[in-house]
Structure formats: C-alpha cells, structure tokens
Design a protein around this motif. Sequence first.
Motif, PDB file in Angstrom:
ATOM      1  N   PHE A 316      17.110   5.178 -14.759  1.00 15.86           N
ATOM      2  CA  PHE A 316      17.700   5.835 -13.599  1.00 15.86           C
ATOM      3  C   PHE A 316      19.023   6.500 -14.000  1.00 15.86           C
ATOM      4  CE2 PHE A 316      15.194   2.294 -12.155  1.00 15.86           C
ATOM      5  CZ  PHE A 316      14.648   2.645 -10.920  1.00 15.86           C
ATOM      6  N   SER A 317      19.206   7.758 -13.645  1.00 15.72           N
ATOM      7  CA  SER A 317      20.481   8.453 -13.836  1.00 15.72           C
ATOM      8  C   SER A 317      20.586   9.544 -12.784  1.00 15.72           C
ATOM      9  CB  SER A 317      20.583   9.069 -15.243  1.00 15.72           C
ATOM     10  OG  SER A 317      20.744   8.084 -16.237  1.00 15.72           O
ATOM     11  N   PHE A 318      21.789  10.087 -12.624  1.00 14.45           N
ATOM     12  CA  PHE A 318      21.941  11.191 -11.684  1.00 14.45           C
ATOM     13  C   PHE A 318      23.045  12.121 -12.154  1.00 14.45           C
ATOM     14  CE2 PHE A 318      25.088   8.204 -10.052  1.00 14.45           C
ATOM     15  CZ  PHE A 318      26.141   9.025  -9.641  1.00 14.45           C
ATOM     16  N   ILE A 319      23.000  13.352 -11.632  1.00 14.69           N
ATOM     17  CA  ILE A 319      24.061  14.340 -11.825  1.00 14.69           C
ATOM     18  C   ILE A 319      24.600  14.681 -10.452  1.00 14.69           C
ATOM     19  CG2 ILE A 319      24.583  16.703 -12.539  1.00 14.69           C
ATOM     20  CD1 ILE A 319      22.438  16.436 -14.691  1.00 14.69           C
ATOM     21  N   ARG A 320      25.922  14.653 -10.315  1.00 15.14           N
ATOM     22  CA  ARG A 320      26.559  14.902  -9.022  1.00 15.14           C
ATOM     23  C   ARG A 320      26.793  16.398  -8.824  1.00 15.14           C
ATOM     24  NH1 ARG A 320      28.908  11.070  -6.206  1.00 15.14           N
ATOM     25  NH2 ARG A 320      29.282   9.758  -8.057  1.00 15.14           N
ATOM     26  N   HIS A 321      26.579  16.873  -7.588  1.00 15.33           N
ATOM     27  CA  HIS A 321      26.858  18.258  -7.204  1.00 15.33           C
ATOM     28  C   HIS A 321      27.731  18.221  -5.953  1.00 15.33           C
ATOM     29  CE1 HIS A 321      23.547  19.253  -9.929  1.00 15.33           C
ATOM     30  NE2 HIS A 321      22.798  18.407  -9.243  1.00 15.33           N
ATOM     31  N   GLY A 322      29.050  18.216  -6.113  1.00 19.88           N
ATOM     32  CA  GLY A 322      29.924  18.142  -4.958  1.00 19.88           C
ATOM     33  C   GLY A 322      29.957  16.743  -4.373  1.00 19.88           C
ATOM     34  N   ASP A 324      28.314  15.496  -1.519  1.00 16.87           N
ATOM     35  CA  ASP A 324      27.174  14.912  -0.817  1.00 16.87           C
ATOM     36  C   ASP A 324      25.833  15.397  -1.344  1.00 16.87           C
ATOM     37  OD1 ASP A 324      27.307  17.490   0.049  1.00 16.87           O
ATOM     38  OD2 ASP A 324      27.040  17.026   2.184  1.00 16.87           O
ATOM     39  N   ALA A 325      25.768  15.697  -2.638  1.00 12.79           N
ATOM     40  CA  ALA A 325      24.502  16.122  -3.243  1.00 12.79           C
ATOM     41  C   ALA A 325      24.428  15.607  -4.676  1.00 12.79           C
ATOM     42  CB  ALA A 325      24.366  17.644  -3.218  1.00 12.79           C
ATOM     43  N   VAL A 326      23.286  15.090  -5.045  1.00 10.87           N
ATOM     44  CA  VAL A 326      23.038  14.664  -6.427  1.00 10.87           C
ATOM     45  C   VAL A 326      21.618  15.038  -6.794  1.00 10.87           C
ATOM     46  CG1 VAL A 326      24.610  12.685  -6.181  1.00 10.87           C
ATOM     47  CG2 VAL A 326      22.150  12.343  -5.908  1.00 10.87           C
ATOM     48  N   THR A 327      21.407  15.153  -8.094  1.00  8.65           N
ATOM     49  CA  THR A 327      20.050  15.216  -8.614  1.00  8.65           C
ATOM     50  C   THR A 327      19.773  13.879  -9.272  1.00  8.65           C
ATOM     51  OG1 THR A 327      20.192  17.601  -9.016  1.00  8.65           O
ATOM     52  CG2 THR A 327      18.433  16.405 -10.133  1.00  8.65           C
ATOM     53  N   LEU A 328      18.794  13.174  -8.749  1.00 11.83           N
ATOM     54  CA  LEU A 328      18.407  11.860  -9.256  1.00 11.83           C
ATOM     55  C   LEU A 328      17.263  12.031 -10.245  1.00 11.83           C
ATOM     56  CD1 LEU A 328      18.446   8.677  -9.069  1.00 11.83           C
ATOM     57  CD2 LEU A 328      16.768   8.933  -7.214  1.00 11.83           C
ATOM     58  N   PHE A 329      17.356  11.309 -11.367  1.00  9.17           N
ATOM     59  CA  PHE A 329      16.298  11.322 -12.378  1.00  9.17           C
ATOM     60  C   PHE A 329      15.780   9.899 -12.548  1.00  9.17           C
ATOM     61  CE2 PHE A 329      19.490  14.521 -13.414  1.00  9.17           C
ATOM     62  CZ  PHE A 329      18.721  15.677 -13.421  1.00  9.17           C
ATOM     63  N   ALA A 345      20.698   7.397  -3.534  1.00  5.37           N
ATOM     64  CA  ALA A 345      20.366   7.642  -4.939  1.00  5.37           C
ATOM     65  C   ALA A 345      21.441   7.090  -5.857  1.00  5.37           C
ATOM     66  CB  ALA A 345      20.171   9.139  -5.174  1.00  5.37           C
ATOM     67  N   SER A 346      22.702   7.293  -5.482  1.00  6.50           N
ATOM     68  CA  SER A 346      23.806   6.764  -6.283  1.00  6.50           C
ATOM     69  C   SER A 346      23.777   5.247  -6.308  1.00  6.50           C
ATOM     70  CB  SER A 346      25.132   7.263  -5.708  1.00  6.50           C
ATOM     71  OG  SER A 346      26.219   6.699  -6.389  1.00  6.50           O
ATOM     72  N   GLN A 347      23.469   4.634  -5.163  1.00  8.35           N
ATOM     73  CA  GLN A 347      23.406   3.176  -5.096  1.00  8.35           C
ATOM     74  C   GLN A 347      22.275   2.626  -5.947  1.00  8.35           C
ATOM     75  OE1 GLN A 347      23.191   1.599  -1.118  1.00  8.35           O
ATOM     76  NE2 GLN A 347      23.000  -0.523  -1.814  1.00  8.35           N
ATOM     77  N   ILE A 348      21.130   3.326  -5.950  1.00  7.87           N
ATOM     78  CA  ILE A 348      20.002   2.895  -6.781  1.00  7.87           C
ATOM     79  C   ILE A 348      20.419   2.820  -8.245  1.00  7.87           C
ATOM     80  CG2 ILE A 348      17.737   3.589  -7.670  1.00  7.87           C
ATOM     81  CD1 ILE A 348      17.156   4.802  -4.927  1.00  7.87           C
TER      82      ILE A 348
END
Length: 384
Positions: A316-322, A324-329, A345-348
Amino acid sequence: MSSLLAFERDRFLAETWQKRPLLMRGAWRDWSNPLEPDELAGLACEPEIESRLVRQPAPGQWELEHGPLAPDRFTQLGDCPWTLLVQAVDHHVPEVAALIEPFRFIPDWRIDDVMVSYATDGGGVGPHYDQYDVFLVQGLGRRRWRVGRRCDDSARLLPHNDLRLLTDFEPVDEWVLDPGDILYVPPGFAHDGLAVGDYCMTYSIGFRAPSRGDMVSAYVDHVLETLDDDDRYTDPDLVAGAHPGEISAEAIARLHEMVIGALSDRDSFATWFGAYVTEPRDERLDWAPESKVGAADLIAGAAGPIRFERNPASRFSFIRHGDDAVTLFVDGRTYRCYGPAAAVASQICRSRLALEPNQMSDPDVSDLIVDLVNRGCLAPVVTD
C-alpha cells in the motif's frame, strides 16, 4: 512483542543511513523471540514460501539448496555447519511482521520483507555484500558479524553458480550480537555472519532499492504500450541539405524530442511508479472471499466501528495531490480518491482501518473498501 528503545530517527538518517554500519546494543525492550526454530523449518517445507538451505561440507565450500524442503531433510544434514533462510516470513507470521513497525520512519514503499535465518554452530552464508539496506536483528542465540569496506561491481567473487561470495574479504569491525541487538548495514558494505553455537536465529529487515536499469526498462515498456503506431517522425519544414549523407542537427533535435518527450511527463511517471513499486511480490497469500461481498455485507450487524486488517502480502502506498486528494496504489492497482475517500486511503496506508457505519455510506469510500476486500487486500476483522 517487545518495543524498540528510544531511537533518534533524525540523527540516524542524517549520520548513518546509507553512510556507515551501526551496532545498536540491547535495542529492544524486554526482547522476546517471535518465532521458534521448528516453526521456521515448517515454513521452509511449504511450496508457496521461498526458502534456501546453505551447507558448508568443508571449509571454503558452499552448497545451496532451494526449497521447499522435505520435512525429514533436517535430519539428514550431518554435522557440518548449515543455515536455513526463509523469505517474507512477515507475510505469514504476524509477530514477525510486528518487527517492521519501529522502522516505518523509512517509507513503506522502500520496505521489502523480513527474512529469517536459522544456523547451527559456525553456520553462515559467507562474506558478501547486498545492494540494499538491512537491519539485522538477533533473535535467538549469538552471531558474530564481521563488516568490511564498501564494495562495487569490481569486487572479486568466488566461482560459484548460485552464491555471490567475496574472494578478498577484509573485516574492519567485528561484533558478537546477543538477542535484542541490531546491526544496521548500508548497501554495498561487505559483511559476514557466523553463528556462535547452535540455535542462532536472525531477522533481516530488508529494504528495496530499484535499479536505474530495471526502472528505465519497465517504464519504457509501459510508455510503449501507450504509443500510437501512427505517431511518426515528420519534417514539413524540410530544406535541402548540403550533404545527402548528413543527419542534420535539426533532425536530431526533432527525433530526440520525440523520444524524450514521451518519457518526460512527471505525473505520468509518478502514477506508473506507484503501481510498479506496489506490485505484489507473491500473490499466493490470497485473502479474497469465496463469494464477492457488497457494502451491505460489511455493514450488516455493525454496532460500532467496522475494523479491517491488511493482507500482509499486499503493498500500500499513496501520492498526495493537495489537501483532499490522493492517488492510492494497492498491489499494482491505482485508485483516485477525493475528500472522505482520500482520508480513508491515507489511513489504510498507515495502520489497521476502523470505519464507522456512516462512513461506509459515502459511495466513494464504500466502493474503495468493497473493491479492496474483494481483491483480498483487506479483510474485515471478525469479532465474537
């Protein structure tokens, strides 16, 4: 599981990380070995688990055998020193997975797995160097570690089909580790560990370091899949050249831009990399339910928070966009998440997940959780 003692993370990253080896004596508070040798041997007999057996039938001789091993193999090893190594034990034993938690100040995408080794007196895998960072946690018994200088591709290796062992190993430091001690070894540093007595177990928390070649190759393959075959070189402003055999500077510039331009989109690269780096190492630890579930199935009967645990083999990883938006992988798949779904998604990616039933009423949150459960990346925690 015991906890790591006070650890100056910022100082470690500034002064030690990828710079020099470091011995940490008594690093764990009330250390308790999380896995018995017989349990490790049992894992090595399982076909879905990667394992190796290294024997030293004579000084300077090394034999490698790949698992799965037959249960009676351990009664046939004789008196020569030997070492059993089992990969990704954290995927199968929660108590071993817990060893990773104190090291999560290093990003999760860099964490590989926890390899566990068991060795008899004098057993080891020989002097070598790795291309990744590793924390070597002594779990049971004692091991003598000798650490040399940093190596590179010019280092001479012993002739061996399976093991990359150094011909000329000159130790600079030497320590005997007791249970609860940790030795950090950066990439490239030569090291050699030998068991001091029987019943020696070491937990190797390893970190990934993608090579430039692997990334370039994989990303180019990805880009090629997106290109249109009709996208070809054009030169509508062509003028007659002084020499018919010359490739002009203008043509080189246009051709170079065709190639580099296709690879230079940073956002496209980021999305590709998130999927690439979370590709599961092994898909055989399958948590997918026998029958697909829906949001109603997950909410049914919930009087309080609905809890989920992560499949230890999933990434699990993510990239933050501002804000209130992320791309979760997750395991190579991409999820665009906004608002409440971005927070979930961030909590996961941080820890176990607990959702109130009303949170599941958000369609984006519900769709995300249901898909991850049906893929076997998450599983609802069943409570009595």
